[in-house]
Scaffold this motif. Structure first.
Motif, PDB file in Angstrom:
ATOM      1  N   TYR A  13    -107.864 -50.310 -50.413  1.00  0.00           N
ATOM      2  CA  TYR A  13    -107.320 -51.402 -51.372  1.00  0.00           C
ATOM      3  C   TYR A  13    -107.751 -51.318 -52.607  1.00  0.00           C
ATOM      4  O   TYR A  13    -106.868 -52.432 -53.201  1.00  0.00           O
ATOM      5  CB  TYR A  13    -108.593 -52.603 -51.304  1.00  0.00           C
ATOM      6  CG  TYR A  13    -108.525 -53.184 -49.371  1.00  0.00           C
ATOM      7  CD1 TYR A  13    -107.755 -53.630 -48.805  1.00  0.00           C
ATOM      8  CD2 TYR A  13    -110.210 -53.148 -48.501  1.00  0.00           C
ATOM      9  CE1 TYR A  13    -107.767 -54.527 -48.015  1.00  0.00           C
ATOM     10  CE2 TYR A  13    -109.748 -53.515 -47.182  1.00  0.00           C
ATOM     11  CZ  TYR A  13    -108.321 -54.523 -46.715  1.00  0.00           C
ATOM     12  OH  TYR A  13    -108.773 -54.819 -45.725  1.00  0.00           O
ATOM     13  N   ALA A  14    -107.831 -50.507 -53.215  1.00  0.00           N
ATOM     14  CA  ALA A  14    -108.610 -50.305 -53.713  1.00  0.00           C
ATOM     15  C   ALA A  14    -107.098 -50.052 -55.481  1.00  0.00           C
ATOM     16  O   ALA A  14    -106.363 -50.142 -55.980  1.00  0.00           O
ATOM     17  CB  ALA A  14    -109.857 -49.409 -55.172  1.00  0.00           C
ATOM     18  N   LYS A  15    -106.237 -48.812 -54.400  1.00  0.00           N
ATOM     19  CA  LYS A  15    -104.884 -48.708 -55.098  1.00  0.00           C
ATOM     20  C   LYS A  15    -103.428 -49.480 -54.804  1.00  0.00           C
ATOM     21  O   LYS A  15    -103.202 -49.397 -55.674  1.00  0.00           O
ATOM     22  CB  LYS A  15    -104.420 -47.118 -53.895  1.00  0.00           C
ATOM     23  CG  LYS A  15    -105.312 -46.000 -54.580  1.00  0.00           C
ATOM     24  CD  LYS A  15    -104.623 -44.704 -52.698  1.00  0.00           C
ATOM     25  CE  LYS A  15    -105.318 -43.245 -52.820  1.00  0.00           C
ATOM     26  NZ  LYS A  15    -105.100 -42.848 -52.450  1.00  0.00           N
ATOM     27  N   PHE A  29    -110.248 -58.794 -44.894  1.00  0.00           N
ATOM     28  CA  PHE A  29    -111.465 -58.265 -43.841  1.00  0.00           C
ATOM     29  C   PHE A  29    -112.424 -58.834 -43.348  1.00  0.00           C
ATOM     30  O   PHE A  29    -112.870 -59.741 -43.808  1.00  0.00           O
ATOM     31  CB  PHE A  29    -111.660 -56.950 -45.712  1.00  0.00           C
ATOM     32  CG  PHE A  29    -113.005 -56.088 -44.921  1.00  0.00           C
ATOM     33  CD1 PHE A  29    -112.577 -55.062 -44.589  1.00  0.00           C
ATOM     34  CD2 PHE A  29    -114.591 -56.361 -45.186  1.00  0.00           C
ATOM     35  CE1 PHE A  29    -113.771 -54.115 -44.037  1.00  0.00           C
ATOM     36  CE2 PHE A  29    -115.721 -55.683 -44.427  1.00  0.00           C
ATOM     37  CZ  PHE A  29    -114.720 -54.725 -44.088  1.00  0.00           C
ATOM     38  N   ASN A  30    -112.056 -58.324 -42.138  1.00  0.00           N
ATOM     39  CA  ASN A  30    -114.095 -59.313 -41.201  1.00  0.00           C
ATOM     40  C   ASN A  30    -114.880 -58.462 -41.182  1.00  0.00           C
ATOM     41  O   ASN A  30    -115.148 -57.166 -40.571  1.00  0.00           O
ATOM     42  CB  ASN A  30    -112.836 -59.094 -39.665  1.00  0.00           C
ATOM     43  CG  ASN A  30    -113.421 -59.976 -39.101  1.00  0.00           C
ATOM     44  OD1 ASN A  30    -114.354 -61.196 -39.606  1.00  0.00           O
ATOM     45  ND2 ASN A  30    -113.025 -60.555 -37.513  1.00  0.00           N
ATOM     46  N   LEU A  36    -115.500 -57.636 -60.409  1.00  0.00           N
ATOM     47  CA  LEU A  36    -114.332 -57.540 -61.699  1.00  0.00           C
ATOM     48  C   LEU A  36    -115.254 -56.013 -62.422  1.00  0.00           C
ATOM     49  O   LEU A  36    -114.712 -55.104 -62.455  1.00  0.00           O
ATOM     50  CB  LEU A  36    -115.031 -58.164 -63.032  1.00  0.00           C
ATOM     51  CG  LEU A  36    -113.965 -57.039 -64.260  1.00  0.00           C
ATOM     52  CD1 LEU A  36    -112.229 -57.041 -63.900  1.00  0.00           C
ATOM     53  CD2 LEU A  36    -114.442 -58.503 -65.786  1.00  0.00           C
ATOM     54  N   ALA A  37    -116.743 -55.348 -62.223  1.00  0.00           N
ATOM     55  CA  ALA A  37    -116.742 -53.961 -62.079  1.00  0.00           C
ATOM     56  C   ALA A  37    -116.269 -53.320 -61.904  1.00  0.00           C
ATOM     57  O   ALA A  37    -116.376 -52.006 -61.883  1.00  0.00           O
ATOM     58  CB  ALA A  37    -118.503 -54.584 -63.072  1.00  0.00           C
ATOM     59  N   ALA A  38    -116.663 -53.383 -60.606  1.00  0.00           N
ATOM     60  CA  ALA A  38    -116.349 -52.476 -59.231  1.00  0.00           C
ATOM     61  C   ALA A  38    -114.668 -52.008 -59.304  1.00  0.00           C
ATOM     62  O   ALA A  38    -113.558 -51.271 -59.134  1.00  0.00           O
ATOM     63  CB  ALA A  38    -117.010 -52.828 -57.782  1.00  0.00           C
ATOM     64  N   ALA A  84    -111.889 -54.763 -51.800  1.00  0.00           N
ATOM     65  CA  ALA A  84    -112.678 -53.076 -51.836  1.00  0.00           C
ATOM     66  C   ALA A  84    -113.787 -53.905 -52.061  1.00  0.00           C
ATOM     67  O   ALA A  84    -114.544 -53.251 -51.764  1.00  0.00           O
ATOM     68  CB  ALA A  84    -111.354 -53.172 -53.002  1.00  0.00           C
ATOM     69  N   ALA A  85    -114.143 -54.995 -53.106  1.00  0.00           N
ATOM     70  CA  ALA A  85    -115.159 -55.353 -53.105  1.00  0.00           C
ATOM     71  C   ALA A  85    -116.080 -55.693 -51.847  1.00  0.00           C
ATOM     72  O   ALA A  85    -117.560 -55.467 -51.167  1.00  0.00           O
ATOM     73  CB  ALA A  85    -115.707 -56.501 -53.991  1.00  0.00           C
TER      74      ALA A  85
END
Length: 660
Positions: free
Chosen positions: A632-634, A599-600, A69-71, A641-642
């Motif tokens: 991913y974040a966008k 994501f692999n 969650l912090a990331a 993303a993590a």
């Protein structure tokens, strides 16, 4: 001149956001110490907080209850404030087994850890930014309440260099060694320096993307350049540069003899105590261990578990409050603390001191550590509260404590800009609940919509999953042993329709954003306990709030007080949204969210396991992955993303190993 926070976004406040931003900001400007942001799922709480930061212009610490969650918050805020310093401060251990002693088994567990160099650099970057700038937002896990370096030491042992300054290269090298930098003529990486002729290169401890090149004419600094580490291009010419510690822990070597004298004194007192108690094993143990550590500190300036001697090394009184990152926030103008998901993070902080104390007392009682080791600890809850200047507790289900501490100042953000309503809640008897579940799921399949089922035990999840599969229902269950990657795959497969239903326990309570799910079934809703408290039930109900057809069915033989509160609150929020939609002619629409291929991680095993991989290929892969992580974040795919971030860390460690 103080640099201002600058929010960059194409979005404008909508729904309840505008009023929430106004109330929160006004309260802070009117010196209100604490308040609660009651934000329903999907109302854009992070965007609201970003606006509050811009309006109040205060240094900000955002705390989350876990690293993932912090990331997520870090990446969101970094996008909102690209021109300011947004920092990430979490535990730099990828793996950490704390030192402990289990008396019942006579088992001593030595501290074992694997530090992540990238996270360590980010921690140093955080301290450097807080010590030297005003426009700083720090996103941290709750581990931020653990001891860190003192601000005065961090600043005292930093030094500034300026163009035309008269200082010899030898003097700068001596200062660098005092700041834990090491000489490395072959591989210039963060926390190292090299000196060739009249040129001294320094790689800051917090960033390896560039290094500082100092050119001398005799003992005069002729030029200071910021140089790109990868292509050696000059980024800019500087007039001055402040050099801070290469790592987080700085020892005041000028007072080291005094600290060692105090350690020896306590060792002798403790040894005498054990001998008087006829505890000869403990007496010999504390003598041997402490003597070994003292010799290591004298020789190398460091020993394993050096943090246990922090009280002496920092010259603090016994029982005093340890230094933490909170001391880097300037209380003169006030600063802002954001407690995200406060209903979880606050209880975590409250319990951390006692947990740490219990483990350390066992070590002290059996001669593994001196009593002063108890002063290397997290903040007590009262100490934590004393550090706060202004706070906002953010949650869809704030606890009674946050509300009381905030003197009942609650700012609500209930309206969703999308117009989506809180789901309809229906009550059904637990009798024949399995047969009814089958009927409900088949209706969902006809509509091509998905279902979450929330149960109380792993055994129930397994049995129900097996039963549904026997009935030709595509079902899967999630449990706490599933890794992030596996969990993401299950959810992705649910979204794609590979599964029609996913069954889980508390994993379905929060943090899952699956708009295809229009039905949530809660079994044993009337059972007492944490997982069926009103807070938990509201969180579970929220999983159906991403779909225009959202509905929840609670199965139970009675209506508990927790069920009544959860149902009443959900109905209240639904009515507020309905009124808003009617006033603004909004027709609720299910959120459309792209389904990305998972994501692999295994695609990168070949690089990580290769004996002689190509360095340039690794660097290129890291750059590509960083772009993918931001993409991913966008799209708010924060778990993915993590995952990408973790692979980047592994590749960077591999790259560091190749450079050695």
């Amino acid at each position: 001149m103080k640099k201002k926070f600058e929010l960059v976004s194409k979005m404008t406040p909508s729904g309840d956001q505008g009023e929430a931003i106004k109330q929160l900001s006004n309260n802070i400007n009117n010196n209100v110490k604490s308040q609660v942001l009651l934000g329903a799922t999907g109302t854009g709480k992070t965007f609201t907080i970003a606006n509050v930061i811009q309006k109040t212009q205060k240094k900000t610490l955002v705390m989350a209850h876990n690293k993932t969650l912090a990331a997520q918050l870090y990446m969101e805020l970094k996008e909102f404030f690209p021109n300011n310093k947004v920092e990430f401060f979490i535990s730099y251990f990828d793996y950490y087994q704390p030192e402990a002693y289990v008396a019942s088994k006579d088992l001593y567990i030595e501290k074992s850890s694997l530090t992540n160099k990238e996270i360590e650099k980010m921690r140093i970057s955080t301290l450097n930014s807080l010590a030297t700038a005003d426009d700083v937002i720090v996103v941290a896990s709750v581990a931020a309440i653990y001891a860190s370096v003192s601000k005065s030491d961090f600043l005292e042992f930093s030094f500034n260099i300026e163009k035309n300054q008269i200082i010899s290269p030898k003097k700068i090298r001596e200062k660098l060694v005092m700041l834990n930098y090491t000489n490395n003529d072959v591989n210039l990486k963060s926390g190292t320096f090299r000196n060739k002729g009249d040129v001294l290169d320094i790689a800051p401890g917090y960033d390896d993307s560039y290094f500082i090149r100092i050119s001398f004419f005799g003992d005069e600094i002729e030029k200071i350049l910021k140089v790109d580490s990868l292509n050696l291009h000059i980024i800019e010419e500087l007039q001055s540069f402040n050099i801070t510690s290469a790592n987080e822990y700085v020892i005041n070597r000028n007072k080291l003899d005094e600290a060692i004298e105090e350690i020896n004194k306590e060792k002798e007192e403790r040894s005498k105590y054990f001998y008087k108690q006829n505890k000869f094993v403990e007496a010999q143990r504390i003598e041997q261990r402490t003597n070994y550590d003292i010799e290591a500190i004298k020789e190398f300036g460091y020993c394993a578990g050096i943090e246990n001697y922090s009280r002496f090394l920092e010259h603090r009184p016994a029982g005093s409050t340890p230094y933490t990152i909170f001391d880097f926030f300037d209380n003169k103008d006030g600063w802002l603390l954001i407690m995200d998901e406060s209903h979880i993070s606050v209880p975590q902080i409250r319990g951390m001191y006692n947990t740490d104390r219990s483990r350390k007392e066992s070590l002290v009682n059996y001669g593994f550590r001196l009593p002063s080791a108890l002063d290397n600890r997290p903040l007590m809850f009262d100490e934590f509260l004393d550090k706060i200047s202004h706070s906002i507790f953010v949650s869809a289900t704030p606890n009674d404590w946050e509300i009381k501490y905030s003197n009942d100042i609650i700012v609500e953000q209930i309206v969703r800009p999308t117009g989506l309503l809180d789901p309809i809640v229906e009550l059904k008897s637990a009798t024949n609940q399995v047969d009814d579940i089958l009927i409900q799921i088949n209706k969902q399949i006809e509509k091509k919509e998905r279902t979450f089922i929330n149960v109380m035990t792993i055994k129930m999840a397994e049995e129900l999953s097996k039963y549904l599969q026997e009935k030709q229902i595509k079902a899967a269950y999630m449990h706490n042993e599933l890794k992030t990657l596996e969990r993401t795959k299950v959810i992705n497969d649910l979204r794609k329709g590979i599964y029609d239903v996913v069954i889980g326990i508390n994993l379905l309570r929060e943090g899952l954003d699956v708009p295809e799910v229009s039905l949530v079934l809660i079994l044993d809703a009337d059972k007492p306990g944490f997982f069926r408290s009103e807070k938990s039930l509201i969180q579970i109900i929220g999983r159906a709030a991403r779909n225009a057809n959202g509905k929840v069915i609670m199965y139970g033989d009675e209506i508990t007080e927790a069920m009544k509160i959860a149902i009443t609150e959900t109905a209240r929020r639904r009515q507020i949204q309905e009124s808003y939609n009617l006033k603004h002619n909004i027709i609720p629409q299910t959120i459309i969210k792209p389904i990305r291929e998972e994501f692999n991680n295994s695609n990168f095993k070949e690089i990580l396991e290769a004996k002689n991989p190509d360095k340039e290929n690794i660097q290129k892969t890291i750059r590509q992955l960083k772009k993918q992580m931001l993409d991913y974040a966008k799209d708010q795919e924060y778990e993915k993303a993590a995952e990408v971030r973790d692979v980047i860390f592994d590749l960077e460690i591999k790259l560091e190993q190749l450079k050695k």
